[in-house]
Structure formats: structure tokens, C-alpha cells
Design an enzyme around this catalytic site. Structure first.
Site, PDB file in Angstrom:
ATOM      1  CG  ASP A   1     -35.991  -8.182 -17.376  1.00  0.00           C
ATOM      2  OD1 ASP A   1     -35.963  -7.945 -16.168  1.00  0.00           O
ATOM      3  OD2 ASP A   1     -35.009  -8.034 -18.126  1.00  0.00           O
TER       4      ASP A   1
ATOM      5  CE  LYS B   1     -36.997  -5.483 -14.107  1.00  0.00           C
ATOM      6  NZ  LYS B   1     -35.940  -5.099 -15.041  1.00  0.00           N
TER       7      LYS B   1
ATOM      8  N   GLY C   1     -33.775  -7.927 -26.256  1.00  0.00           N
ATOM      9  CA  GLY C   1     -33.959  -9.286 -26.755  1.00  0.00           C
ATOM     10  C   GLY C   1     -33.115 -10.360 -26.084  1.00  0.00           C
TER      11      GLY C   1
HETATM   12  C1  LIG Z   1     -35.308  -4.208 -18.740  1.00  0.00           C
HETATM   13  S1  LIG Z   1     -36.054  -4.152 -20.326  1.00  0.00           S
HETATM   14  C2  LIG Z   1     -36.175  -5.853 -20.753  1.00  0.00           C
HETATM   15  C3  LIG Z   1     -34.858  -6.513 -21.095  1.00  0.00           C
HETATM   16  C4  LIG Z   1     -35.050  -7.862 -21.749  1.00  0.00           C
HETATM   17  N1  LIG Z   1     -35.534  -8.854 -20.801  1.00  0.00           N
HETATM   18  C5  LIG Z   1     -33.772  -8.374 -22.346  1.00  0.00           C
HETATM   19  O1  LIG Z   1     -33.222  -9.373 -21.873  1.00  0.00           O
HETATM   20  O2  LIG Z   1     -33.311  -7.794 -23.339  1.00  0.00           O
HETATM   21  C6  LIG Z   1     -37.710  -3.717 -19.934  1.00  0.00           C
HETATM   22  C7  LIG Z   1     -38.601  -3.493 -21.142  1.00  0.00           C
HETATM   23  O3  LIG Z   1     -39.961  -3.435 -20.717  1.00  0.00           O
HETATM   24  C8  LIG Z   1     -40.651  -2.695 -21.717  1.00  0.00           C
HETATM   25  N2  LIG Z   1     -41.984  -2.303 -21.267  1.00  0.00           N
HETATM   26  C9  LIG Z   1     -42.311  -1.488 -20.218  1.00  0.00           C
HETATM   27  N3  LIG Z   1     -43.660  -1.315 -20.164  1.00  0.00           N
HETATM   28  C10 LIG Z   1     -44.196  -2.044 -21.194  1.00  0.00           C
HETATM   29  C11 LIG Z   1     -45.530  -2.247 -21.679  1.00  0.00           C
HETATM   30  N4  LIG Z   1     -46.580  -1.664 -21.087  1.00  0.00           N
HETATM   31  N5  LIG Z   1     -45.720  -3.070 -22.752  1.00  0.00           N
HETATM   32  C12 LIG Z   1     -44.668  -3.654 -23.359  1.00  0.00           C
HETATM   33  N6  LIG Z   1     -43.362  -3.475 -22.963  1.00  0.00           N
HETATM   34  C13 LIG Z   1     -43.128  -2.679 -21.891  1.00  0.00           C
HETATM   35  C14 LIG Z   1     -39.720  -1.507 -21.952  1.00  0.00           C
HETATM   36  O4  LIG Z   1     -39.993  -0.894 -23.187  1.00  0.00           O
HETATM   37  C15 LIG Z   1     -38.335  -2.186 -21.888  1.00  0.00           C
HETATM   38  O5  LIG Z   1     -37.841  -2.450 -23.175  1.00  0.00           O
END
Ligand SMILES: C[S@@+](CC[C@H](N)C(=O)[O-])C[C@H]1O[C@@H](n2cnc3c(N)ncnc32)[C@H](O)[C@@H]1O
Length: 238
Positions: free
Chosen positions: A153, A193, A85
Site C-alpha cells: 500500500d 496500490k 499497521g
Molecule cells: C499509505 S501508508 C500504508 C498504510 C498501511 N497499509 C496501513 O494499513 O496502515 C504507505 C507507507 O508506505 C511507506 N513507504 C514508502 N516508501 C517506502 C519504502 N521505500 N520502504 C518501506 N516503506 C515505504 C511509507 O512510509 C508509509 O508508511
């Protein structure tokens, strides 16, 4: 006195600079020891703890927005892959989601992730795979219309194989771009990203057809030894 995004005071915390040395331990590989040591000594990790952000990623979107100014009061924002988040926390005051900037338009933030996310005041968060069939209609319903900003991201879980991971993240990014084409307002911004590694050329070509400007940026908060960078596409042509 400075406040965290949750309204707590920050004074007096984390003022000393203490470099933490991690000893190797039974069962811990040398690469996880290196990761732990880097994590414990990373200034952005420390800043996130002091300032109350859920992760160091918060500083990446802060730095990108300081440069490109897409999180403006009144903006409707879709945060793809928002867990835990940090990006949402940064967006709340900038788009005036809580209406704290009197006389300025009130923005709206919808965050989606495969994982559950602790609630954040000013954000509507849903557990959703953004690749689900009706995801575009769902996010438009939640936002109450089209988005001014779609930011992602997202990262696919690592396979440990560099080239496979690169292809996976580019595929994820392309899918996010196609969702953005469906939900963005004309003039809107797409932030995503990507990992540098060879296959991102097609994505750039795709974005250049649909947006006025496409920039590639590595913000200071993005680790220098990572191939991660961010693509910022502005002026969606519809
Ligand atoms: C690096 S984290 C994001 C961090 C966030 N920007 C923050 O500041 O807290 C990447 C996220 O992408 C989500 N994600 C990956 N594939 C996804 C999908 N198909 N649908 C929704 N979320 C996805 C993962 O579950 C993960 O929580």
C-alpha cells in the site's frame, strides 16, 4: 459482543450519526478545511475508530481479500509499507497468525516500513527501506522462507504535482513487483496500490508475463475522487 483487533468491546460506541462541520480558521487553508471535514465525516474513518483499526486503509485490504481470498490460514505474508499497521491487523486473524483457529495452519506476517510502527500481536515488524540491497534476503530470513502473498500500500510522499506523483508511485510499484519476483512462492499473489494516470501499462505488461491472472480493482473503501486503484496478480509462475 463485537471486539476490536486489540480485543476491546465495540458496543455502544459511534452509534449516532453526527455530521461534523468544520469552520475555516485562521492559518488553515480551504483545502485543509475540506480535507478535515471529509475525514471527520468519512464512514470508513468512523468504522476504523469503532472497530479498532489503525486507519481506514484496513477496509481496502479487507474488501480485496473478501473478493480474491489470498489471506488464508497458514499464508506467509509480506506487507510492504505497513505503517501504521491497518493491513497487518486485518491479516492477523485471516492467516491465523496467532493460532486462534484450532486445527488450521498458522500463518506468518512480516511488515516493513521506513517509519517505526507500534507492535501488533502476530506480526513481525521491521523498519526497512524495501529498496535496500539485501531486502529480499532479509525478508526471506524473517519469513522463514518464501512468501505466499506480497502486498503493498506504499505511497511516495506527495510532490503536489499530479504527473510526478503518478510516475513516483508507478516506480515504487515496479520496484515492489521486482522484490515480489525474488521472494514469492510459485502460485503466490502480489497486491499493490497504483494510481491511474497513463504510465501503469508497462507494469501491467510486466505482471502479465509473470502471473497467470492480473486484475485491476477499485474497492468501495477507496475514495471515489482518488485515482488510486489496486492491482491483484495471482498465480506467480516463478
Ligand atoms: C499509505 S501508508 C500504508 C498504510 C498501511 N497499509 C496501513 O494499513 O496502515 C504507505 C507507507 O508506505 C511507506 N513507504 C514508502 N516508501 C517506502 C519504502 N521505500 N520502504 C518501506 N516503506 C515505504 C511509507 O512510509 C508509509 O508508511
Amino acid at each position: 459482543m463485537a471486539k476490536t483487533p486489540d480485543g476491546k468491546n465495540t458496543s455502544g460506541r459511534g452509534q449516532r450519526d453526527l455530521t461534523v462541520k468544520v469552520k475555516t480558521a485562521r492559518g488553515r487553508t480551504s483545502s485543509s478545511t475540506r480535507w478535515l471535514q471529509r475525514q471527520l465525516n468519512d464512514p470508513y474513518v468512523k468504522r476504523a475508530q469503532i472497530e479498532g483499526y489503525r486507519g481506514r486503509a484496513a477496509f481496502k485490504i479487507m474488501e480485496l481479500d473478501d473478493k480474491f481470498r489470498f489471506l488464508v490460514p497458514g499464508a506467509r505474508v509480506l506487507d510492504l509499507g505497513c505503517a501504521p499497521g491497518g493491513w497487518c491487523q486485518v491479516a492477523v486473524p485471516r492467516v491465523n497468525a496467532l493460532g486462534e483457529k484450532k486445527g488450521k495452519a498458522i500463518g506468518r506476517i512480516v511488515g516493513v516500513d521506513l517509519q517505526e510502527v507500534e507492535p501488533i500481536a502476530g506480526c513481525e515488524i521491521h523498519q526497512l527501506d524495501f529498496m535496500a540491497d539485501d531486502a529480499d534476503q532479509q525478508v526471506k530470513d524473517w519469513l522463514g522462507g518464501k512468501a505466499d502473498v506480497v502486498m503493498s500500500d506504499m505511497a511516495a510522499s506527495s510532490s503536489g504535482h499530479k504527473q510526478t506523483d503518478h510516475l513516483r508511485i508507478i516506480a515504487l510499484c515496479e520496484a515492489a513487483a521486482y522484490l515480489a519476483f525474488d521472494v514469492l512462492e510459485v502460485g503466490g499473489t502480489f497486491v499493490s496500490k497504483v494510481l491511474a494516470g497513463g504510465a501503469e501499462g508497462e507494469l501491467q505488461t510486466l505482471l502479465k508475463k509473470r502471473f497467470d491472472k492480473v486484475a485491476n480493482v477499485k474497492p468501495p473503501a477507496s475514495r471515489a475522487d482518488s485515482s488510486e486503484k489496486f492491482v491483484i496478480a495471482t498465480g506467480f509462475r516463478g
